[in-house]
Design a protein around this motif. Sequence first.
Motif, PDB file in Angstrom:
ATOM      1  N   LEU A 145      89.502  -3.209  65.821  1.00 47.72           N
ATOM      2  CA  LEU A 145      88.216  -3.328  65.132  1.00 47.72           C
ATOM      3  C   LEU A 145      88.528  -3.552  63.657  1.00 47.72           C
ATOM      4  N   THR A 146      87.549  -4.046  62.895  1.00 50.01           N
ATOM      5  CA  THR A 146      87.793  -4.169  61.456  1.00 50.01           C
ATOM      6  C   THR A 146      87.606  -2.804  60.800  1.00 50.01           C
ATOM      7  N   ALA A 147      88.323  -2.622  59.701  1.00 51.48           N
ATOM      8  CA  ALA A 147      88.202  -1.377  58.937  1.00 51.48           C
ATOM      9  C   ALA A 147      86.758  -1.186  58.489  1.00 51.48           C
ATOM     10  N   SER A 148      86.137  -2.264  58.129  1.00 54.83           N
ATOM     11  CA  SER A 148      84.756  -2.234  57.665  1.00 54.83           C
ATOM     12  C   SER A 148      83.829  -1.691  58.753  1.00 54.83           C
ATOM     13  N   GLN A 149      84.027  -2.178  59.960  1.00 53.72           N
ATOM     14  CA  GLN A 149      83.177  -1.730  61.067  1.00 53.72           C
ATOM     15  C   GLN A 149      83.362  -0.236  61.330  1.00 53.72           C
ATOM     16  N   ILE A 150      84.590   0.214  61.273  1.00 55.42           N
ATOM     17  CA  ILE A 150      84.865   1.636  61.500  1.00 55.42           C
ATOM     18  C   ILE A 150      84.152   2.478  60.447  1.00 55.42           C
ATOM     19  N   ARG A 151      84.242   2.076  59.188  1.00 55.29           N
ATOM     20  CA  ARG A 151      83.590   2.878  58.143  1.00 55.29           C
ATOM     21  C   ARG A 151      82.075   2.855  58.316  1.00 55.29           C
ATOM     22  N   GLN A 152      81.534   1.687  58.657  1.00 60.64           N
ATOM     23  CA  GLN A 152      80.089   1.590  58.919  1.00 60.64           C
ATOM     24  C   GLN A 152      79.678   2.503  60.072  1.00 60.64           C
ATOM     25  N   ASP A 153      80.439   2.448  61.149  1.00 60.98           N
ATOM     26  CA  ASP A 153      80.111   3.254  62.331  1.00 60.98           C
ATOM     27  C   ASP A 153      80.097   4.739  61.967  1.00 60.98           C
ATOM     28  N   ILE A 154      81.170   5.192  61.352  1.00 62.98           N
ATOM     29  CA  ILE A 154      81.314   6.622  61.058  1.00 62.98           C
ATOM     30  C   ILE A 154      80.223   7.079  60.098  1.00 62.98           C
ATOM     31  N   ASN A 155      79.876   6.197  59.166  1.00 62.13           N
ATOM     32  CA  ASN A 155      78.870   6.592  58.183  1.00 62.13           C
ATOM     33  C   ASN A 155      77.445   6.587  58.718  1.00 62.13           C
ATOM     34  N   CYS A 156      77.253   6.198  59.965  1.00 64.17           N
ATOM     35  CA  CYS A 156      75.960   6.462  60.604  1.00 64.17           C
ATOM     36  C   CYS A 156      75.715   7.966  60.727  1.00 64.17           C
ATOM     37  N   PHE A 157      76.781   8.726  60.745  1.00 66.28           N
ATOM     38  CA  PHE A 157      76.681  10.156  61.063  1.00 66.28           C
ATOM     39  C   PHE A 157      77.055  11.049  59.900  1.00 66.28           C
ATOM     40  N   GLY A 158      77.709  10.495  58.893  1.00 74.01           N
ATOM     41  CA  GLY A 158      78.063  11.316  57.747  1.00 74.01           C
ATOM     42  C   GLY A 158      79.378  10.852  57.137  1.00 74.01           C
ATOM     43  N   GLY A 159      79.627  11.282  55.918  1.00 74.50           N
ATOM     44  CA  GLY A 159      80.846  10.882  55.214  1.00 74.50           C
ATOM     45  C   GLY A 159      81.973  11.822  55.550  1.00 74.50           C
ATOM     46  N   PHE A 160      82.672  11.490  56.646  1.00 77.51           N
ATOM     47  CA  PHE A 160      83.719  12.391  57.131  1.00 77.51           C
ATOM     48  C   PHE A 160      85.080  12.059  56.529  1.00 77.51           C
ATOM     49  N   GLY A 161      85.134  11.025  55.691  1.00 77.38           N
ATOM     50  CA  GLY A 161      86.405  10.628  55.092  1.00 77.38           C
ATOM     51  C   GLY A 161      86.517  11.099  53.650  1.00 77.38           C
ATOM     52  N   ARG A 162      87.649  10.795  53.037  1.00 79.45           N
ATOM     53  CA  ARG A 162      87.874  11.144  51.648  1.00 79.45           C
ATOM     54  C   ARG A 162      88.496   9.928  50.963  1.00 79.45           C
ATOM     55  N   GLN A 163      87.949   9.550  49.818  1.00 77.14           N
ATOM     56  CA  GLN A 163      88.476   8.373  49.121  1.00 77.14           C
ATOM     57  C   GLN A 163      89.941   8.584  48.757  1.00 77.14           C
ATOM     58  N   GLY A 164      90.712   7.542  48.887  1.00 74.43           N
ATOM     59  CA  GLY A 164      92.122   7.597  48.534  1.00 74.43           C
ATOM     60  C   GLY A 164      92.986   8.240  49.594  1.00 74.43           C
ATOM     61  N   TYR A 165      92.354   8.837  50.609  1.00 78.31           N
ATOM     62  CA  TYR A 165      93.112   9.573  51.640  1.00 78.31           C
ATOM     63  C   TYR A 165      92.894   8.990  53.025  1.00 78.31           C
ATOM     64  N   GLY A 166      91.617   8.791  53.368  1.00 77.38           N
ATOM     65  CA  GLY A 166      91.297   8.344  54.713  1.00 77.38           C
ATOM     66  C   GLY A 166      90.585   9.447  55.472  1.00 77.38           C
ATOM     67  N   TYR A 167      90.885   9.558  56.756  1.00 77.01           N
ATOM     68  CA  TYR A 167      90.227  10.549  57.608  1.00 77.01           C
ATOM     69  C   TYR A 167      91.256  11.527  58.161  1.00 77.01           C
ATOM     70  N   ASN A 168      90.886  12.786  58.225  1.00 80.77           N
ATOM     71  CA  ASN A 168      91.697  13.775  58.927  1.00 80.77           C
ATOM     72  C   ASN A 168      91.428  13.621  60.423  1.00 80.77           C
ATOM     73  N   VAL A 169      92.466  13.381  61.186  1.00 78.41           N
ATOM     74  CA  VAL A 169      92.322  13.033  62.603  1.00 78.41           C
ATOM     75  C   VAL A 169      91.584  14.132  63.370  1.00 78.41           C
ATOM     76  N   SER A 170      92.021  15.370  63.230  1.00 80.86           N
ATOM     77  CA  SER A 170      91.409  16.469  63.988  1.00 80.86           C
ATOM     78  C   SER A 170      89.958  16.693  63.590  1.00 80.86           C
ATOM     79  N   ASP A 171      89.711  16.655  62.285  1.00 85.34           N
ATOM     80  CA  ASP A 171      88.340  16.805  61.788  1.00 85.34           C
ATOM     81  C   ASP A 171      87.422  15.750  62.387  1.00 85.34           C
ATOM     82  N   LEU A 172      87.863  14.503  62.275  1.00 82.55           N
ATOM     83  CA  LEU A 172      87.014  13.403  62.723  1.00 82.55           C
ATOM     84  C   LEU A 172      86.787  13.483  64.229  1.00 82.55           C
ATOM     85  N   LYS A 173      87.838  13.806  64.963  1.00 80.45           N
ATOM     86  CA  LYS A 173      87.698  13.993  66.410  1.00 80.45           C
ATOM     87  C   LYS A 173      86.671  15.089  66.708  1.00 80.45           C
TER      88      LYS A 173
END
Lengths: 209, 209
Positions: free
Chosen positions: B42-70
């Motif tokens: 998938l594109t990175a853009s699509q992933i960020r769009q998808d996840i942000n339907c539900f909330g900002g679970f990422g952190r700028q400059g870092y990305g996503y914590n795998v366990s948290d996001l799961k």
Amino acid sequence: MAGYVSEAVIKRLPGYYRHLRELEAAGVVQISSADLGRRMELTASQIRQDINCFGGFGRQGYGYNVSDLKGHIGEILGIDKKHAMIIIGAGNVGNAVATYPSFFKEGFETIAVFDKDPRKVGMKTGTLTIMDISEMEAFLQANPADIAVLAVPAPDAQDMMERVCALNVNAIWNFAPTDLKPEADTIVVNVHLSDSLQILSYKMAHRDE
Amino acid sequence: MAGYVSEAVIKRLPGYYRHLRELEAAGVVQISSADLGRRMELTASQIRQDINCFGGFGRQGYGYNVSDLKGHIGEILGIDKKHAMIIIGAGNVGNAVATYPSFFKEGFETIAVFDKDPRKVGMKTGTLTIMDISEMEAFLQANPADIAVLAVPAPDAQDMMERVCALNVNAIWNFAPTDLKPEADTIVVNVHLSDSLQILSYKMAHRDE
DNA sequence: TAGATTGTTAATCGATTAACAATC
DNA sequence: TAGATTGTTAATCGATTAACAATC
């Protein structure tokens, strides 16, 4: 006709076929896109667009002949031809696919079932005897198959796909809960049962939003 | 967050969950949308769009914590909660679903299996004894269920859906090869196995176009 | 701080719907 | 012929991708 057909259209084709078969069985001879649309909960416009990806099977002022259109869509789906399948993994899912009678009726014939568990090898599933996975290569050389059904645990799936593809079985019906990395000439269609159940769960949890 | 979520996004959620589980199992702690995109195609853009339907679970400059996001996606899917299922139809498919271990592991517990065939009633499927369909109403009054799995022939499916809905089981996992007409408050998710196989057939027939 | 990467707005692309001339 | 309905072009809508300011 016969230009690019989008994935969205392809996914609707089996639904058309199913509804046309039901209509035919009910003795309906003719149907308009408007009536078929009401039945399938699609717009008449979408139905005409979809069908015209493949050719003008309708007649102005009349609509579509049910049997004719069903025949055309059956050919487009390729289910006018027989397909030989092997099943890899004789667990719950493998056995269900092996013995599901309607696949056979629709021209998909299971010619062998393989498992790596020595306790399963030699047992029957329907009329077939489960063979050891080590016999698969020799079997496929003697008995060509069109489709491999992967009903193995996720960690085994990629490896099994590569083994069957090496023997020119490059259409995979994948029940393993993992996304495979196929070669360019290999076709994979997934049945991710857990994904489907999770979608149901999502919709239950977000019922009234 | 929590606004309208399109069907396209919902269908991708189980894939995210699956890949994050695999990453977590592999000991991966952090992932960027770009890396997850490469993995999932998938594109990175699509992933960020998808996840942000539900909330900002990422952190700028870092990305996503795998366990948290799961964990977040598990909650969004509603699979942090248990679900009680009944299965209607103890044929190939019903038995496979009843005994498929990973559904249970994921919190979907089958509490009863029903069939109308007197020859099947009283037999075991896994640890459960198959009950007569006439006992279903009494059973459901004593033992509430969340989900009904329809693994019956197409002509019986609509009727069985109406019977379970009358007892407030209004989430249906439908394996019958027909399109149901649910009430507005009933959720239906279909697993049309023949449709899936026909799509594979289509792609084989139109391989090089 | 500098570098990386998100969250989010804007642009693009593709699929669906509407409209209507062609024609049975 | 008149009425109905397709096949097909044009308009709309929604989903995906690109871009970039915010910020960790």
